[in-house]
Design a protein around this motif. Structure first.
Motif, short mmCIF file in Angstrom:
data_model
loop_
_atom_site.label_atom_id
_atom_site.label_comp_id
_atom_site.label_asym_id
_atom_site.label_seq_id
_atom_site.Cartn_x
_atom_site.Cartn_y
_atom_site.Cartn_z
N MET A 103 0.82 -1.21 0.00
CA MET A 103 0.00 0.00 0.00
C MET A 103 0.85 1.25 0.00
O MET A 103 2.03 1.22 0.35
CB MET A 103 -0.91 0.02 1.22
CG MET A 103 -0.19 0.35 2.51
SD MET A 103 -1.25 0.34 3.96
CE MET A 103 -1.35 -1.42 4.28
N VAL A 104 0.23 2.34 -0.40
CA VAL A 104 0.76 3.67 -0.14
C VAL A 104 -0.17 4.25 0.92
O VAL A 104 -1.35 4.49 0.66
CB VAL A 104 0.76 4.56 -1.40
CG1 VAL A 104 1.22 5.96 -1.05
CG2 VAL A 104 1.66 3.98 -2.46
N GLY A 107 2.54 7.97 2.21
CA GLY A 107 3.40 8.30 1.08
C GLY A 107 4.83 8.59 1.50
O GLY A 107 5.70 8.75 0.66
N TRP A 133 -3.27 -1.10 -2.46
CA TRP A 133 -4.13 -0.06 -1.91
C TRP A 133 -3.44 1.28 -1.92
O TRP A 133 -2.27 1.40 -1.56
CB TRP A 133 -4.52 -0.38 -0.47
CG TRP A 133 -5.26 -1.66 -0.32
CD1 TRP A 133 -6.58 -1.91 -0.62
CD2 TRP A 133 -4.74 -2.89 0.19
NE1 TRP A 133 -6.88 -3.21 -0.33
CE2 TRP A 133 -5.77 -3.84 0.17
CE3 TRP A 133 -3.49 -3.30 0.67
CZ2 TRP A 133 -5.61 -5.15 0.60
CZ3 TRP A 133 -3.31 -4.59 1.09
CH2 TRP A 133 -4.37 -5.50 1.06
N TRP A 134 -4.19 2.32 -2.27
CA TRP A 134 -3.71 3.70 -2.25
C TRP A 134 -4.66 4.47 -1.35
O TRP A 134 -5.84 4.64 -1.66
CB TRP A 134 -3.72 4.26 -3.66
CG TRP A 134 -3.35 5.70 -3.81
CD1 TRP A 134 -2.59 6.45 -2.96
CD2 TRP A 134 -3.73 6.57 -4.88
NE1 TRP A 134 -2.45 7.72 -3.44
CE2 TRP A 134 -3.15 7.83 -4.62
CE3 TRP A 134 -4.50 6.41 -6.02
CZ2 TRP A 134 -3.33 8.92 -5.47
CZ3 TRP A 134 -4.67 7.48 -6.85
CH2 TRP A 134 -4.08 8.73 -6.59
N SER A 138 -2.66 10.01 1.21
CA SER A 138 -1.27 9.84 0.78
C SER A 138 -0.74 11.07 0.07
O SER A 138 -1.44 11.69 -0.73
CB SER A 138 -1.16 8.63 -0.15
OG SER A 138 0.16 8.53 -0.65
N THR A 141 1.58 9.39 -5.22
CA THR A 141 0.63 8.78 -6.15
C THR A 141 1.29 7.61 -6.86
O THR A 141 2.27 7.81 -7.59
CB THR A 141 0.17 9.82 -7.19
OG1 THR A 141 -0.38 10.94 -6.52
CG2 THR A 141 -0.87 9.22 -8.13
N PRO A 142 0.78 6.38 -6.65
CA PRO A 142 1.38 5.23 -7.35
C PRO A 142 0.98 5.24 -8.83
O PRO A 142 -0.07 5.78 -9.21
CB PRO A 142 0.75 4.04 -6.62
CG PRO A 142 -0.55 4.55 -6.13
CD PRO A 142 -0.34 6.00 -5.80
N TYR A 145 -2.45 0.87 -9.13
CA TYR A 145 -3.07 0.48 -7.86
C TYR A 145 -4.38 -0.22 -8.16
O TYR A 145 -4.98 -0.04 -9.22
CB TYR A 145 -3.30 1.69 -6.95
CG TYR A 145 -4.29 2.68 -7.51
CD1 TYR A 145 -5.65 2.61 -7.18
CD2 TYR A 145 -3.89 3.67 -8.40
CE1 TYR A 145 -6.57 3.50 -7.71
CE2 TYR A 145 -4.80 4.57 -8.93
CZ TYR A 145 -6.13 4.48 -8.58
OH TYR A 145 -7.04 5.36 -9.12
N LYS A 148 -8.43 2.48 -4.45
CA LYS A 148 -8.18 3.75 -3.76
C LYS A 148 -9.13 3.80 -2.58
O LYS A 148 -10.33 3.53 -2.71
CB LYS A 148 -8.40 4.94 -4.68
CG LYS A 148 -8.14 6.25 -3.93
CD LYS A 148 -7.62 7.34 -4.78
CE LYS A 148 -7.18 8.48 -3.87
NZ LYS A 148 -6.98 9.71 -4.59
#
Length: 180
Positions: A103-104, A107, A133-134, A138, A141-142, A145, A148
């Motif tokens: 996950m992020v 961040g 998972w984002w 955060s 930004t991945p 993902y 969200k």
């Protein structure tokens, strides 16, 4: 035993859910058309994700240990530690690298790892990130993902049962599992 109900504060994930999320993330990266040379997973949360993706894409897997969730039984983020060395199965960390984690959250880990990799590994030509998972709060930004999570729930992952299990408890644990 049934899984507790998910709400805005808690997301309970079964092993089946977890495996499907990894498969969905892998498919998303594949469908993007981006070709990469290596996967670098962040230990511990990204190890299972990286392992599965490395097997499916048939690319070398690197492991970078990081740690920040040590306080309050792993529920409070503390200072960030990044391992001095990366373990990788073939060659060195170079070329196009896919950075994976579970996950992020805030961040902070991703930002510090990005900076670390850019400083320490000049042979990386492109770096993208992939997570299951984002979280909505955060700062990072991945690139890829699966889910969200705007309400930033605590994610209860299936392997967390092992966090409080100790070797002297294994016999009873195994007996309990065989009675299910």
């Amino acid at each position: 035993m049934s899984t507790p109900t998910n709400d805005d504060s808690h997301l309970w994930v079964t092993w089946d859910d977890y495996n499907r999320l990894i498969e969905r993330l892998t498919l998303q990266v594949h469908q993007s058309g981006w070709k990469f040379d290596k996967i670098l997973c962040l230990a511990r949360g990204g190890m299972r994700v990286g392992d599965v993706m490395s097997r499916i894409f048939d690319v070398p897997l690197g492991i970078l240990a990081t740690s920040s969730y040590r306080e309050a039984a792993g529920t409070k983020q503390g200072d960030m530690d990044i391992a001095q060395f990366i373990t990788i199965t073939r060659g060195t960390l170079s070329g196009r690298v896919l950075l994976v984690d579970d996950m992020v959250d805030t961040g902070k880990t991703f930002s510090k790892v990005y900076d670390h990799l850019k400083r320490q590994f000049a042979d990386i030509t492109e770096l993208r990130s992939a997570v299951l998972w984002w979280k909505g709060h955060s700062q990072a930004t991945p690139d890829y993902y699966v889910e969200k999570l705007p309400t930033n729930p605590w994610i209860h992952q299936p392997f967390e049962d092992y966090d409080s299990l100790r070797p002297h408890q294994l016999e009873a644990w195994i007996r309990k599992g065989s009675q299910s």
